[in-house]
Design a protein around this motif. Structure first.
Motif, PDB file in Angstrom:
ATOM      1  N   ASN A  73      36.168  -0.197 -56.827  1.00  0.00           N
ATOM      2  CA  ASN A  73      35.374   0.699 -56.440  1.00  0.00           C
ATOM      3  C   ASN A  73      34.998   2.103 -57.776  1.00  0.00           C
ATOM      4  O   ASN A  73      35.769   2.810 -57.045  1.00  0.00           O
ATOM      5  N   THR A 120      23.790  -7.972 -60.879  1.00  0.00           N
ATOM      6  CA  THR A 120      24.591  -8.567 -61.396  1.00  0.00           C
ATOM      7  C   THR A 120      24.205  -8.501 -62.610  1.00  0.00           C
ATOM      8  O   THR A 120      23.699  -9.172 -62.689  1.00  0.00           O
ATOM      9  N   GLU A 141      30.149   0.988 -68.879  1.00  0.00           N
ATOM     10  CA  GLU A 141      30.168   2.245 -67.726  1.00  0.00           C
ATOM     11  C   GLU A 141      29.687   3.555 -67.279  1.00  0.00           C
ATOM     12  O   GLU A 141      29.591   4.411 -66.782  1.00  0.00           O
ATOM     13  N   LEU A 198      26.115   3.650 -67.340  1.00  0.00           N
ATOM     14  CA  LEU A 198      25.399   3.030 -66.127  1.00  0.00           C
ATOM     15  C   LEU A 198      26.132   4.484 -65.344  1.00  0.00           C
ATOM     16  O   LEU A 198      24.881   5.142 -64.369  1.00  0.00           O
ATOM     17  N   VAL A 219      23.260   6.024 -62.876  1.00  0.00           N
ATOM     18  CA  VAL A 219      22.991   6.119 -61.358  1.00  0.00           C
ATOM     19  C   VAL A 219      22.664   7.824 -60.791  1.00  0.00           C
ATOM     20  O   VAL A 219      22.014   7.654 -60.263  1.00  0.00           O
ATOM     21  N   VAL A 278      23.178   4.017 -53.473  1.00  0.00           N
ATOM     22  CA  VAL A 278      24.567   2.976 -54.928  1.00  0.00           C
ATOM     23  C   VAL A 278      25.934   2.818 -54.308  1.00  0.00           C
ATOM     24  O   VAL A 278      26.587   3.658 -54.028  1.00  0.00           O
ATOM     25  N   HIS A 279      25.951   1.499 -55.123  1.00  0.00           N
ATOM     26  CA  HIS A 279      27.769   1.168 -54.735  1.00  0.00           C
ATOM     27  C   HIS A 279      27.730   0.301 -56.538  1.00  0.00           C
ATOM     28  O   HIS A 279      26.771  -0.270 -56.465  1.00  0.00           O
ATOM     29  N   LEU A 280      28.906   0.782 -56.882  1.00  0.00           N
ATOM     30  CA  LEU A 280      29.214   0.369 -58.563  1.00  0.00           C
ATOM     31  C   LEU A 280      30.048  -1.001 -58.184  1.00  0.00           C
ATOM     32  O   LEU A 280      31.670   0.095 -57.872  1.00  0.00           O
ATOM     33  N   ARG A 319      33.171  -2.692 -60.306  1.00  0.00           N
ATOM     34  CA  ARG A 319      33.493  -3.355 -61.519  1.00  0.00           C
ATOM     35  C   ARG A 319      34.393  -4.266 -61.926  1.00  0.00           C
ATOM     36  O   ARG A 319      35.153  -4.713 -61.108  1.00  0.00           O
ATOM     37  N   PHE A 358      29.894  -6.125 -64.342  1.00  0.00           N
ATOM     38  CA  PHE A 358      29.812  -5.747 -62.890  1.00  0.00           C
ATOM     39  C   PHE A 358      29.298  -5.737 -61.945  1.00  0.00           C
ATOM     40  O   PHE A 358      27.788  -6.222 -62.186  1.00  0.00           O
ATOM     41  N   ILE A 401      26.103  -3.768 -58.684  1.00  0.00           N
ATOM     42  CA  ILE A 401      24.476  -2.782 -58.050  1.00  0.00           C
ATOM     43  C   ILE A 401      25.061  -2.557 -57.292  1.00  0.00           C
ATOM     44  O   ILE A 401      24.013  -3.697 -56.977  1.00  0.00           O
ATOM     45  N   ARG A 449      22.011  -1.494 -54.584  1.00  0.00           N
ATOM     46  CA  ARG A 449      21.137  -0.117 -54.718  1.00  0.00           C
ATOM     47  C   ARG A 449      20.013  -0.880 -53.483  1.00  0.00           C
ATOM     48  O   ARG A 449      19.954  -1.631 -52.852  1.00  0.00           O
TER      49      ARG A 449
END
Length: 189
Positions: A2, A21, A33, A36, A40, A52-54, A56, A66, A68, A70
């Motif tokens: 996360n 993705t 990263e 990004l 964000v 938003v939730h990222l 990796r 990766f 994301i 949203r």
């Protein structure tokens, strides 16, 4: 792993949720990263963005994909965001860092209840189990409360009213609470 989750509103609020993705070019992951995360942070102030939730790739997995997640207040806000100059600039900034086009997929139904609850995709059987834990008692409750009071209606109308009460209860109360309470089990390996 996360990278972080940022939310402006509670998980129980309705809205539009998208899963994005994309594959990062080999050796460019750290650079991507950084770009990004800066994007964000800027994008959270964009009108209609609610979170938003990222995600990796797991270290040592060999994956360069990766993710994301949203969230937006509405479909109109989502469309506006993805056609904005800010998003177009992000695409330019990452063009040399990614392979191919990102896949943007709206989340509907059960997927939206489980959004943002962890970095890895949840097993479907766990999502089904949590959903059943919500549906069974909710259906039982509304069938007993409404069924006897609607005996003058056609059985199809009774089913429609009862199922409407079930859906409303699940959407705004039961599923948001269950996914929060059962988060440790959902993500237990």
């Amino acid at each position: 792993m996360n990278l972080g989750a940022v939310k402006k509103h509670s998980a129980a609020e309705a809205g539009v949720h998208c899963a994005i993705t994309l594959n990062v070019r080999e050796g460019r992951e750290a650079e991507f990263e950084e770009v990004l995360i800066r994007f964000v942070q800027r994008s959270l102030d964009y009108r209609g963005t609610t979170g938003v939730h990222l995600i990796r790739p797991a270290p040592g997995s060999g994956s360069r994909e990766f993710g994301i997640l949203r969230s937006f207040q509405s479909e109109a806000h989502s469309r506006e965001f993805y056609s904005s100059d800010m998003f177009k600039q992000y695409k330019i900034d990452t063009a040399e860092l990614v392979e191919g086009e990102p896949v943007i997929r709206p989340l509907h139904g059960l997927e939206a209840f489980f959004r943002g609850t962890g970095a890895a995709a949840l097993p479907r059987w766990k999502m089904a189990a949590v959903t059943w834990c919500g549906v069974f008692p909710t259906a039982l409750l509304w069938s007993h409360l409404l069924g006897p009071r609607l005996t003058l209606l056609h059985p199809v109308a009774v089913s429609a009213v009862v199922s409407l009460a079930i859906v409303i209860t699940l959407t705004w109360f039961v599923m948001p609470c269950l996914t929060k309470w059962m988060r440790p089990w959902l993500h237990k390996h």
